[in-house]
Design an enzyme around this catalytic site. Structure first.
Site, PDB file in Angstrom:
ATOM      1  CB  THR A  50      41.864  38.703  29.957  1.00 17.68           C
ATOM      2  OG1 THR A  50      41.362  37.366  29.848  1.00 17.68           O
ATOM      3  CG2 THR A  50      40.787  39.663  29.517  1.00 17.68           C
ATOM      4  NE  ARG A  88      45.991  39.752  35.605  1.00 17.76           N
ATOM      5  CZ  ARG A  88      44.810  40.310  35.746  1.00 17.76           C
ATOM      6  NH1 ARG A  88      43.887  39.704  36.454  1.00 17.76           N
ATOM      7  NH2 ARG A  88      44.544  41.468  35.192  1.00 17.76           N
ATOM      8  CB  SER A 120      43.822  43.106  38.088  1.00 16.61           C
ATOM      9  OG  SER A 120      42.633  43.835  38.073  1.00 16.61           O
ATOM     10  CG  HIS A 121      40.213  40.510  39.647  1.00 13.65           C
ATOM     11  ND1 HIS A 121      40.742  40.752  38.396  1.00 13.65           N
ATOM     12  CD2 HIS A 121      39.768  39.247  39.630  1.00 13.65           C
ATOM     13  CE1 HIS A 121      40.592  39.675  37.652  1.00 13.65           C
ATOM     14  NE2 HIS A 121      40.008  38.741  38.368  1.00 13.65           N
ATOM     15  CE  LYS A 163      47.671  46.295  34.038  1.00 10.33           C
ATOM     16  NZ  LYS A 163      46.229  46.442  34.207  1.00 10.33           N
ATOM     17  CG  ASP A 223      40.540  46.338  40.318  1.00 10.74           C
ATOM     18  OD1 ASP A 223      40.686  47.578  40.260  1.00 10.74           O
ATOM     19  OD2 ASP A 223      40.928  45.568  39.410  1.00 10.74           O
ATOM     20  CG  ASP A 281      44.594  46.959  38.231  1.00 13.17           C
ATOM     21  OD1 ASP A 281      43.496  46.597  38.698  1.00 13.17           O
ATOM     22  OD2 ASP A 281      44.857  46.876  37.014  1.00 13.17           O
ATOM     23  CG  ASP A 325      41.622  48.008  36.125  1.00  8.15           C
ATOM     24  OD1 ASP A 325      41.281  47.406  37.162  1.00  8.15           O
ATOM     25  OD2 ASP A 325      42.251  47.448  35.191  1.00  8.15           O
ATOM     26  NE  ARG A 326      38.208  43.647  37.498  1.00  8.97           N
ATOM     27  CZ  ARG A 326      37.808  42.397  37.344  1.00  8.97           C
ATOM     28  NH1 ARG A 326      36.819  41.935  38.097  1.00  8.97           N
ATOM     29  NH2 ARG A 326      38.381  41.613  36.472  1.00  8.97           N
ATOM     30  CD  GLU A 343      31.300  40.474  32.864  1.00 11.23           C
ATOM     31  OE1 GLU A 343      30.917  40.259  34.026  1.00 11.23           O
ATOM     32  OE2 GLU A 343      32.448  40.229  32.453  1.00 11.23           O
ATOM     33  CB  SER A 344      34.456  42.058  34.653  1.00  3.93           C
ATOM     34  OG  SER A 344      35.079  42.911  33.703  1.00  3.93           O
ATOM     35  CE  LYS A 375      39.000  46.448  34.292  1.00  2.00           C
ATOM     36  NZ  LYS A 375      39.802  45.539  33.465  1.00  2.00           N
ATOM     37  NE  ARG A 413      35.693  35.595  34.122  1.00  2.86           N
ATOM     38  CZ  ARG A 413      36.211  35.578  35.347  1.00  2.86           C
ATOM     39  NH1 ARG A 413      35.465  35.205  36.366  1.00  2.86           N
ATOM     40  NH2 ARG A 413      37.474  35.918  35.554  1.00  2.86           N
TER      41      ARG A 413
HETATM   42  C1  VG1 Z   1      38.418  39.412  33.570  1.00  5.83           C
HETATM   43  C2  VG1 Z   1      37.144  40.118  33.155  1.00  5.83           C
HETATM   44  C3  VG1 Z   1      37.432  41.071  32.018  1.00  5.83           C
HETATM   45  C4  VG1 Z   1      38.520  42.057  32.425  1.00  5.83           C
HETATM   46  C5  VG1 Z   1      39.757  41.285  32.882  1.00  5.83           C
HETATM   47  C6  VG1 Z   1      40.830  42.191  33.430  1.00  5.83           C
HETATM   48  O1  VG1 Z   1      38.907  38.636  32.497  1.00  5.83           O
HETATM   49  O2  VG1 Z   1      36.163  39.174  32.781  1.00  5.83           O
HETATM   50  O3  VG1 Z   1      36.235  41.748  31.674  1.00  5.83           O
HETATM   51  O4  VG1 Z   1      38.877  42.878  31.350  1.00  5.83           O
HETATM   52  O5  VG1 Z   1      39.398  40.377  33.931  1.00  5.83           O
HETATM   53  O6  VG1 Z   1      40.349  42.964  34.496  1.00  5.83           O
HETATM   54  P1  VG1 Z   1      38.687  37.042  32.396  1.00  5.83           P
HETATM   55  O7  VG1 Z   1      39.431  36.615  31.164  1.00  5.83           O
HETATM   56  O8  VG1 Z   1      39.183  36.466  33.668  1.00  5.83           O
HETATM   57  O9  VG1 Z   1      37.212  36.856  32.283  1.00  5.83           O
HETATM   58  V1  VG1 Z   1      41.406  43.412  35.703  1.00  5.83           V
HETATM   59  O10 VG1 Z   1      40.667  44.613  36.562  1.00  5.83           O
HETATM   60  O11 VG1 Z   1      41.539  41.937  36.529  1.00  5.83           O
HETATM   61  O12 VG1 Z   1      42.811  43.696  34.994  1.00  5.83           O
HETATM   62 CO    CO Z   2      41.939  45.632  37.637  1.00  6.47          CO
END
Ligand code: VG1
Ligand code: CO
Length: 542
Positions: A17, A21, A112-113, A125, A276, A278, A280-281, A363-364, A375, A495
């Protein structure tokens, strides 16, 4: 000296996504990083002499990979690398630097998270010249190249001192170490009414910002405490650590529970927020009220004109498919376009570039606008602060008035983490097999009106992305969505997204899980979650 080194391919370098990773030990395998970075470079035409932006969220292995990328950029013809001091750049700040300095693109090192540390996650990325995540066309090309790679190019260089700001020549290229915060802070000042927010803090407004020992710490210190005059101590856990202090830098009700508890307590501050790994959340909690990311998107969009950067209004709103329909009602009232995209920020880029959407959200806990192409956690926090200052109301008042106007979309996401991949795939295959037969049937007394596997037709470039999540829609606008995560690094994460619309004002104060109980049970009936996963409850509820 530039060397060409022979290598053999790995077969698992498929970006998910948001980038590639894996666990740190996977990245530490021989040539693993080099193969992927060379595959990125091999997929980019016209990079000679151009600028590459480079930074990361400071997690374990960040500094080592920064040096590898610099040496490979020099060997692959780049003219300059702009790297954040200490190897730090938040994802939105990197997007801004790419755009501001018209760089060719950027490499962001982050998972990221996901947790960090020697046995936890790392990620790489690529962002393109618009500052946004590489589109699928490019990530597909990178993956194809990674499966056939036979050599990579690297310059023999002494390690660059990335802690000292300034430019040095290295390997026929310039390396410029930049302050990671200043360009970003300046951009925020151009969008929001800093004077009004400053006044609010001066009058005693109390805020907590939890940087979760991740990348936003230095940004939050500078913006909230130095520029906006918030009291020292407003930013917590502000020193980025390679292992995030042993926690998941995921700003949700599970991993930021201490913040939630404080905000629900008797002496709660006015406003609580977190970001989070990086940056962006965003997590938004008012005194005594949690704002779901889907609601936050709708409320920010409805009030955006109160901020100077959005005075002229919005061109449109975009949200990922599993995000609730709350923002749709705002778009309808404003008479602007509404776009529904697959999960992942890369799908918003075209809409933002084409001027079709101004604000986007997921939504995340991801919200952002056309100021960058990612984001942006602190942006969302600042827009909330700007709105609170302009309206002179609490978060709770703003939310309740919003629901009274538009109705409330009760919403929750249930995650089943680290499910065996075969079992998760069987669940999805089972669902796909029965989609056609579902419409017209009833579950738990609720009638199913439609069921499909979401496919996105990009209105700008015409590309089609299939199998982006299974939707089951019920009479009255309720729905359940199922999809597998594309960011996890062990097993599969299922999910389940659950949503119910409630127009009745007298029913806006319910507990979310209770309000959704019938749909939660229906989701299990339809997908057989318990029997497939062997779990009787989700690992994370947000
Ligand atoms: C998750 C979230 C998605 C977000 C992605 C990257 O992806 O659901 O909405 O864009 O993380 O966010 P997935 O495929 O695990 O549902 V970040 O802040 O982790 O780069
Ligand atoms: Co992030």
């Amino acid at each position: 000296m530039i060397r060409t080194v022979s290598t053999t391919p790995y077969d698992d370098q498929k970006p998910g996504t948001s980038g590639l990773r894996k666990k740190v030990p996977v990245f530490q395998q021989k040539n693993y990083v080099e193969n992927f970075v060379q595959s990125i470079f091999n997929s980019l035409q016209g990079r000679e002499g151009k600028t590459l932006v480079l930074g990361g969220d400071g997690r374990f292995y960040n500094r080592e990979v920064i040096q590898i990328v610099i040496r490979m950029a020099a060997a692959n013809g780049f003219g300059k690398v702009m790297v954040g001091q200490g190897g730090i750049l938040s994802t939105p700040a990197a997007s801004n630097v790419i755009r501001k300095y018209q760089a060719f693109g950027g490499i962001i090192l982050s998972a990221s998270h996901n947790p960090g540390g020697p046995h936890e996650d790392f990620g790489i990325k690529y962002n393109a010249e618009n500052g946004g995540p590489a589109p699928e066309k490019l990530t597909d090309a990178i993956f194809e190249r990674s499966k056939k790679i036979s050599e990579y190019r690297i310059a023999d260089l002494e390690p660059i001192d990335i802690d000292r700001i300034g430019a040095v020549a290295a390997g026929g290229m310039m390396v410029e170490v930049i302050d990671p915060v200043s360009d970003y802070a300046e951009l925020m000042e151009s969008l929001f009414d800093f004077d009004a927010i400053r006044k609010m803090f001066k009058a005693g407004f109390r805020m907590r910002f939890d940087a979760m020992h991740a990348v936003t710490g230095p940004y939050a210190k500078e913006i909230f405490e130095n520029r906006l005059g918030a009291p020292k101590g407003t930013a917590r856990n502000f020193v980025p650590l390679p292992d995030f202090g042993g926690h998941h830098p995921d700003p949700n009700l599970v991993h930021a529970k201490h913040l939630y508890d404080e905000m629900m307590g008797p002496d709660a501050p006015d406003f609580g927020a977190a970001s989070d790994g990086d940056g962006d959340r965003n997590l938004i909690i008012g005194r005594g009220i949690f704002i779901t990311p889907s609601d936050s998107l709708a409320m920010l969009a409805a009030n955006a004109r109160l901020a100077p950067g959005y005075r002229k209004g919005l061109k449109g709103i975009a949200r990922s498919m599993p995000t609730s329909g709350a923002a749709d009602r705002v778009a309808e009232k404003l008479g602007i376009g509404m776009y529904e995209t697959p999960t992942g920020w890369k799908f918003f880029g075209n809409l933002l570039d084409a001027g079709k959407a101004t604000i986007c959200g997921e939504e995340s806990a991801g919200t952002g606008s056309d100021h960058v192409r990612e984001k942006d956690g602190l942006w969302a926090v600042l827009l909330w602060l700007n709105i609170i200052a302009a309206r002179g109301e609490s978060v709770k008042e703003i939310a309740e008035r919003h629901w009274a106007t538009y109705g409330r979309n009760y919403y929750s996401r249930h995650d089943y983490e680290e499910v065996e991949t075969d079992r998760a795939n069987a669940l999805v295959a089972g669902l796909r097999g029965k989609l056609a037969a579902l419409p017209g049937t009833s579950v738990g007394g609720m009638k199913i009106t439609a069921a499909d596997d979401f496919a996105y037709h990009d209105p700008v470039d015409g590309s089609v992305s299939k199998n982006q999540g299974i939707r089951v829609l019920f009479e009255g606008g309720s729905r359940v969505v199922f999809r597998l995560s594309g960011t996890g690094t062990s097993g599969a994460t299922l999910r389940v997204y659950i949503e119910r619309y409630e127009p009745d004002k007298t029913r806006h104060g319910l507990d979310t899980q209770e309000a959704l109980a019938a749909l939660i049970a229906a989701a299990d009936d339809i997908a057989g979650i318990r029997s497939h996963t062997g779990r009787n409850k989700p690992s994370v509820i947000t």
